[in-house]
Write an enzyme that holds these catalytic residues in place. Sequence first.
Site, PDB file in Angstrom:
ATOM      1  N   HIS A  12      57.760  65.876  42.589  1.00 25.39           N
ATOM      2  CA  HIS A  12      56.998  65.403  41.431  1.00 25.39           C
ATOM      3  C   HIS A  12      57.751  64.316  40.668  1.00 25.39           C
ATOM      4  CE1 HIS A  12      55.332  66.242  37.217  1.00 25.39           C
ATOM      5  NE2 HIS A  12      54.346  65.696  37.895  1.00 25.39           N
ATOM      6  N   ARG A  13      57.147  63.134  40.568  1.00 24.02           N
ATOM      7  CA  ARG A  13      57.780  61.936  39.973  1.00 24.02           C
ATOM      8  C   ARG A  13      59.139  61.694  40.621  1.00 24.02           C
ATOM      9  NH1 ARG A  13      56.734  63.355  33.562  1.00 24.02           N
ATOM     10  NH2 ARG A  13      54.784  64.465  33.908  1.00 24.02           N
ATOM     11  N   GLU A  39      55.596  62.151  44.729  1.00 27.20           N
ATOM     12  CA  GLU A  39      54.443  61.888  43.861  1.00 27.20           C
ATOM     13  C   GLU A  39      54.907  60.901  42.815  1.00 27.20           C
ATOM     14  OE1 GLU A  39      51.950  62.467  40.155  1.00 27.20           O
ATOM     15  OE2 GLU A  39      54.105  62.666  40.428  1.00 27.20           O
ATOM     16  N   LYS A 113      46.949  56.037  36.987  1.00 31.40           N
ATOM     17  CA  LYS A 113      46.969  56.341  35.551  1.00 31.40           C
ATOM     18  C   LYS A 113      46.241  55.259  34.754  1.00 31.40           C
ATOM     19  CE  LYS A 113      49.910  59.967  34.909  1.00 31.40           C
ATOM     20  NZ  LYS A 113      49.380  61.309  34.792  1.00 31.40           N
TER      21      LYS A 113
END
Length: 255
Positions: A12-13, A39, A113
């Site tokens: 994640h990130r 991600e 986003k």
Amino acid sequence: MNQRQRAVCFAHRGARGHAPENTLLAFALAFDLGADAIECDVQRSRDGELVIIHDGTVNRTTNGAGAVAALSCDELAALDAGRFPRIPQRIPTLEETLNLVRERGGAINLEIKGESVEDSVGTARAVEPILRELDEPLRSRLLVSSFELPAVALLKERLPWLRVAALYSGREWQKQDMLAPALAMDAEAIHPGVGLTTAELVAQAHAKGLRVNVWTANRRATIRKLLAWDVDGLFSDYPERVIIARAQMAALEAR
Ligand code: G3P
Ligand code: MG
């Protein structure tokens, strides 16, 4: 190999538990730790460059201040994004990130986003030409998602080969059908938050041919529970925890 052994580990990130989130260092470290995929979050600079950063402002993750959309690509590139932990890093561009994934032979979940649905659709429009130019094997290793489903639907419509997922958060989805919108846009997966995920949801999604990738699972007990429910993928700030739990459960099942 059963479902648990196959569950995809998404960092994640990047491995944000160990390196500044959404930086090339975090992505490289994620692959070093054995993650299958990273991600990351994409949005637009003032001059239209696609940059990898989570928040709508640079305030939390860099030494600068202001909205991402109000800063130029050069202004963003001059910032230090290495705050947590303090390791100097730049905000990467989408192209740089895709190049790293290509070089490392890994996979990527690109999250679109924006500050609104319209803004996210704008990000999707800006991303489209870059995705259109991708070749194999990266095309097959890319999965695009967004909370703003119209942004994902637009990309799927324009690039039918694209693998897409419907991303969900918020309590309102506890009472709403998460499968229908995903099926309507020909998504391969739903990405519900941990709090939205139940064993029933996983079984219902599988019955409809949808995969279930859950974010963000950091506690070891949570990771084990989700694997026991046969989720198809887990997002974690600590990808090594997913890899270890996956291996431990596989070893137990093989006994
Ligand atoms: O894509 C999964 C997850 O990253 C969604 O939430 O806020 O961390 O981008 P967020
Ligand atoms: Mg994200």
